[in-house]
Design a protein around this motif. Structure first.
Motif, PDB file in Angstrom:
ATOM      1  N   PRO A  82       0.797  -1.101  -0.032  1.00 42.37           N
ATOM      2  CA  PRO A  82       0.219  -0.028   0.171  1.00 42.37           C
ATOM      3  C   PRO A  82       0.818   1.176   0.092  1.00 42.37           C
ATOM      4  N   ASP A  83       1.936   1.267   0.749  1.00 39.98           N
ATOM      5  CA  ASP A  83       2.793   2.354   0.707  1.00 39.98           C
ATOM      6  C   ASP A  83       3.347   2.694  -0.827  1.00 39.98           C
ATOM      7  N   VAL A  84       3.701   1.719  -1.423  1.00 44.18           N
ATOM      8  CA  VAL A  84       4.555   1.800  -2.748  1.00 44.18           C
ATOM      9  C   VAL A  84       3.258   2.632  -3.794  1.00 44.18           C
ATOM     10  N   TRP A  85       1.964   2.102  -3.628  1.00 41.46           N
ATOM     11  CA  TRP A  85       0.842   2.548  -4.159  1.00 41.46           C
ATOM     12  C   TRP A  85       0.630   3.917  -3.999  1.00 41.46           C
ATOM     13  N   ARG A  86       0.631   4.295  -2.674  1.00 44.18           N
ATOM     14  CA  ARG A  86       0.213   5.614  -1.961  1.00 44.18           C
ATOM     15  C   ARG A  86       1.297   6.798  -2.641  1.00 44.18           C
ATOM     16  N   LEU A  87       2.516   6.155  -2.714  1.00 44.79           N
ATOM     17  CA  LEU A  87       3.615   6.821  -3.264  1.00 44.79           C
ATOM     18  C   LEU A  87       3.575   7.152  -4.664  1.00 44.79           C
ATOM     19  N   ALA A  88       3.209   6.274  -5.381  1.00 46.85           N
ATOM     20  CA  ALA A  88       3.105   6.478  -6.725  1.00 46.85           C
ATOM     21  C   ALA A  88       2.060   7.352  -7.119  1.00 46.85           C
ATOM     22  N   VAL A  89       0.738   7.391  -6.584  1.00 45.99           N
ATOM     23  CA  VAL A  89      -0.441   8.227  -6.644  1.00 45.99           C
ATOM     24  C   VAL A  89       0.250   9.740  -6.338  1.00 45.99           C
ATOM     25  N   LEU A  90       0.907   9.814  -5.346  1.00 46.93           N
ATOM     26  CA  LEU A  90       1.309  11.099  -5.022  1.00 46.93           C
ATOM     27  C   LEU A  90       2.193  11.573  -6.037  1.00 46.93           C
ATOM     28  N   ALA A  91       3.022  10.914  -6.391  1.00 49.28           N
ATOM     29  CA  ALA A  91       4.216  11.267  -7.443  1.00 49.28           C
ATOM     30  C   ALA A  91       3.474  11.697  -8.992  1.00 49.28           C
ATOM     31  N   ARG A  92       2.420  11.220  -9.285  1.00 47.59           N
ATOM     32  CA  ARG A  92       1.846  11.347 -10.204  1.00 47.59           C
ATOM     33  C   ARG A  92       0.637  12.393 -10.280  1.00 47.59           C
ATOM     34  N   PHE A  93       0.035  12.527  -9.212  1.00 45.14           N
ATOM     35  CA  PHE A  93      -1.154  13.327  -9.065  1.00 45.14           C
ATOM     36  C   PHE A  93      -1.186  14.407  -8.270  1.00 45.14           C
ATOM     37  N   ALA A  94      -0.142  14.695  -7.483  1.00 43.75           N
ATOM     38  CA  ALA A  94      -0.081  15.637  -6.339  1.00 43.75           C
ATOM     39  C   ALA A  94      -0.001  17.162  -6.889  1.00 43.75           C
ATOM     40  N   TYR A  95       0.430  17.241  -8.103  1.00 45.33           N
ATOM     41  CA  TYR A  95       0.528  18.570  -8.440  1.00 45.33           C
ATOM     42  C   TYR A  95      -0.598  19.365  -9.048  1.00 45.33           C
ATOM     43  N   THR A  96      -1.272  18.597  -9.634  1.00 44.98           N
ATOM     44  CA  THR A  96      -2.771  19.236 -10.228  1.00 44.98           C
ATOM     45  C   THR A  96      -3.487  19.927  -9.432  1.00 44.98           C
ATOM     46  N   PRO A  97      -3.874  19.579  -8.141  1.00 48.27           N
ATOM     47  CA  PRO A  97      -4.607  20.193  -7.527  1.00 48.27           C
ATOM     48  C   PRO A  97      -3.920  21.344  -6.900  1.00 48.27           C
ATOM     49  N   LEU A  98      -2.639  21.945  -6.803  1.00 46.91           N
ATOM     50  CA  LEU A  98      -2.187  23.057  -6.740  1.00 46.91           C
ATOM     51  C   LEU A  98      -2.141  24.090  -7.818  1.00 46.91           C
ATOM     52  N   LEU A  99      -2.551  23.582  -8.953  1.00 45.05           N
ATOM     53  CA  LEU A  99      -2.572  24.891 -10.338  1.00 45.05           C
ATOM     54  C   LEU A  99      -3.400  25.971  -9.779  1.00 45.05           C
ATOM     55  N   PRO A 100      -4.711  25.711  -9.467  1.00 47.49           N
ATOM     56  CA  PRO A 100      -5.466  26.895  -9.359  1.00 47.49           C
ATOM     57  C   PRO A 100      -4.814  27.845  -7.967  1.00 47.49           C
ATOM     58  N   ALA A 101      -4.277  27.048  -7.041  1.00 52.97           N
ATOM     59  CA  ALA A 101      -3.836  28.024  -5.858  1.00 52.97           C
ATOM     60  C   ALA A 101      -2.503  28.670  -6.301  1.00 52.97           C
ATOM     61  N   LEU A 102      -1.621  28.218  -7.140  1.00 52.40           N
ATOM     62  CA  LEU A 102      -0.463  29.098  -7.788  1.00 52.40           C
ATOM     63  C   LEU A 102      -0.943  30.073  -8.654  1.00 52.40           C
ATOM     64  N   VAL A 103      -2.205  30.121  -9.218  1.00 45.65           N
ATOM     65  CA  VAL A 103      -2.640  31.050 -10.217  1.00 45.65           C
ATOM     66  C   VAL A 103      -3.217  31.864  -9.207  1.00 45.65           C
ATOM     67  N   SER A 104      -4.079  31.666  -8.451  1.00 43.75           N
ATOM     68  CA  SER A 104      -4.844  32.591  -7.357  1.00 43.75           C
ATOM     69  C   SER A 104      -3.871  33.438  -6.458  1.00 43.75           C
ATOM     70  N   ASP A 105      -2.855  32.865  -6.063  1.00 46.89           N
ATOM     71  CA  ASP A 105      -1.774  33.481  -5.180  1.00 46.89           C
ATOM     72  C   ASP A 105      -0.727  34.258  -6.071  1.00 46.89           C
ATOM     73  N   HIS A 106      -1.058  34.129  -7.356  1.00 48.90           N
ATOM     74  CA  HIS A 106      -0.287  35.118  -8.416  1.00 48.90           C
ATOM     75  C   HIS A 106       1.264  34.697  -8.440  1.00 48.90           C
ATOM     76  N   TRP A 107       1.638  33.287  -8.293  1.00 53.81           N
ATOM     77  CA  TRP A 107       2.792  32.856  -8.398  1.00 53.81           C
ATOM     78  C   TRP A 107       2.931  32.607  -9.967  1.00 53.81           C
ATOM     79  N   PHE A 108       1.916  32.466 -10.575  1.00 50.45           N
ATOM     80  CA  PHE A 108       2.074  32.183 -12.203  1.00 50.45           C
ATOM     81  C   PHE A 108       0.842  32.619 -12.758  1.00 50.45           C
ATOM     82  N   SER A 109       0.869  32.976 -14.209  1.00 49.61           N
ATOM     83  CA  SER A 109      -0.406  33.347 -14.784  1.00 49.61           C
ATOM     84  C   SER A 109      -1.100  31.965 -15.116  1.00 49.61           C
ATOM     85  N   ALA A 110      -2.135  31.903 -15.776  1.00 49.80           N
ATOM     86  CA  ALA A 110      -2.866  30.766 -16.087  1.00 49.80           C
ATOM     87  C   ALA A 110      -2.018  30.093 -17.274  1.00 49.80           C
TER      88      ALA A 110
END
Length: 119
Positions: free
Chosen positions: A11-39
């Motif tokens: 289970p730890d291997v799969w949890r880390l695999a999912v984290l490595a693959r999908f952890a960034y996508t939910p951060l995109l709106p926050a990066l744009v709304s906090d003005h780190w990057f444009s859309a």
């Protein structure tokens, strides 16, 4: 006895695999709304992550011939973790682009190597 210890890590291997693959996508709106990057810049960063993922998938088999699968898998998980922490630092577009590319490579390697290592 050894069989029990290896199955308890699955289970730890799969949890880390999912984290490595999908952890960034939910951060995109926050990066744009906090003005780190444009859309537009955020879209390029997402594309860098996808390109890295595809590169990691392609390179995983070749790398597994040079390194033991367990070493390769641990290294890729470590690289994915480091890249996620590096993206907490506001280092600019080039900084994020490089780390997102490396995170994608690591995620691709983990997704390919995790299933074959478990089987």
């Amino acid at each position: 006895m050894e069989h029990e210890s290896t199955t308890s890590h699955r289970p730890d291997v799969w949890r880390l695999a999912v984290l490595a693959r999908f952890a960034y996508t939910p951060l995109l709106p926050a990066l744009v709304s906090d003005h780190w990057f444009s859309a537009d810049s955020a879209a390029y960063l997402a594309a860098a992550n996808l390109a890295g993922y595809l590169l990691g998938v392609v390179l995983a088999e070749r790398a597994s011939r040079m390194l033991p699968p367990a070493v390769l898998l641990r290294g890729a998980m470590l690289l994915a973790s480091v890249s996620l922490f590096a993206c907490a630092v506001p280092g600019g577009f080039e900084w994020f682009f490089g780390w997102r590319l490396l995170s994608g490579v690591a995620g691709g390697v983990v997704m390919i190597m995790a299933s074959s290592s478990i089987l």
